[in-house]
Design an enzyme around this catalytic site. Structure first.
Site, mmCIF file in Angstrom:
data_model
loop_
_atom_site.group_PDB
_atom_site.id
_atom_site.type_symbol
_atom_site.label_atom_id
_atom_site.label_comp_id
_atom_site.label_asym_id
_atom_site.label_seq_id
_atom_site.Cartn_x
_atom_site.Cartn_y
_atom_site.Cartn_z
ATOM 1 N N ASP A 88 0.611 -0.762 0.214
ATOM 2 C CA ASP A 88 -0.071 0.114 -0.412
ATOM 3 C C ASP A 88 1.183 1.424 -0.058
ATOM 4 O OD1 ASP A 88 0.688 -0.816 2.677
ATOM 5 O OD2 ASP A 88 -0.465 0.668 3.273
ATOM 6 N N GLU A 150 0.312 -0.766 5.621
ATOM 7 C CA GLU A 150 1.298 0.342 6.355
ATOM 8 C C GLU A 150 1.375 1.490 6.555
ATOM 9 O OE1 GLU A 150 5.482 1.718 8.023
ATOM 10 O OE2 GLU A 150 4.142 2.263 6.148
#
Length: 294
Positions: A88, A150
């Site tokens: 991500d 994250e």
């Protein structure tokens, strides 16, 4: 070793192409409208790991973003290495502030620009390069764990670790989500400064007052907050909070020109703190104010 170096060089072009394709996926978990892109990103990572030779690859989720776990068994008597990265990325902000489209990888002056080209789809590419360089038969067991949230604080990471702890068991963990001192010298970061965050609220009055009537008599909250924040550093910019730990850093340094060029420090703005750049970046405590609301 020379043979391994040659094999790494041989796989880099394909890894570069895979990294560029990953950058083109807008895997912003913080944006609910792009959750489908995060799913597509996880599938792309799983496909790459499968193609690299991992026989056991799955996409998992425990109420949050999809993560990828890929496993290659260890030879008899060999340890297992867990390789971590995340697929991500941060929201891109205003595209007008970019010199090139944020999700179109562009090379400039030897660097690849695009959201995620470093943090942290480059970590995925690094793991792929290592596995491909070993031609799918590394001398150790390899587990790859690629997280999907994250950049949003990893809210479901604990649940993922609890649910899949047996699959993620390893003798050593390598996290490809850090920094190198220079792109020309390989480095391993063996420790990081700890992180704590907090929200500070300051209230001084029961209700709003007219500053022309009460200014100079009662304190306003913002002035008190600014005074509090100013007390966190000394005049040189060193953290002035007692009790924080300081350790030693590697015996390397960079000059002010490097700091200014790498950080984008504006003319007239000087560095803060004392000690080498390495000491201030890696070993001394730092406090950063990231926002004020009133």
């Amino acid at each position: 070793m020379d043979d391994l170096i040659a094999r790494v060089a041989a796989v880099l072009p394909s890894v570069r192409g895979d990294l560029e394709n990953l950058v083109r996926i807008e895997s912003v978990w913080a944006d609910p409208a792009r959750r489908g892109e995060v799913q597509r990103s996880a599938q792309a990572v799983a496909d790459l790991l499968t193609a690299a030779g991992f026989a056991d690859v799955e996409i998992v989720s425990e109420g949050g973003a999809p993560a990828v776990i890929a496993r290659h068994p260890a030879p008899p008597g060999a340890p297992t290495v867990l390789l971590y990265a995340h697929h991500d990325v941060q929201p891109e902000g205003d595209p007008a502030q970019w010199d090139s489209p944020p999700f179109e990888p562009i090379e400039r002056a030897g660097r690849l620009y695009g959201r995620g080209s470093a943090d942290d789809k480059a970590g995925i590419a690094t793991h792929l390069a290592a596995f491909r360089a070993h031609r799918g038969t590394p001398p150790v067991g390899v587990t790859v764990f690629v997280e999907g949230e994250e950049e949003s604080g990893s809210p479901s990471l604990g649940a993922l670790l609890a649910a899949h702890k047996d699959k993620l068991a390893a003798d050593v963990i390598v996290i490809a989500d850090s920094d190198n001192w220079t792109p020309d010298i390989p480095a391993l970061t063996v420790s990081l400064r700890g992180l704590a965050d907090c929200v500070v609220e300051v209230e001084t009055l029961h209700h709003g007052l007219h500053s022309g009537m009460w200014g100079g008599v009662v304190p306003d909250a913002l002035t008190v907050l600014v005074s509090l924040l100013a007390s966190l550093h000394d005049d040189a910019g060193n953290v002035a909070v007692a009790g924080l730990h300081e350790s030693s850093a590697a015996d390397v340094d960079r000059g002010p020109d490097w700091v200014r060029a790498e950080s984008g420090l504006l003319d007239g703005v000087t560095e803060i703190g004392s000690g080498t750049v390495a000491q201030r970046l890696w070993a001394k405590p730092a406090i950063t104010v990231i926002g004020i609301e009133f």
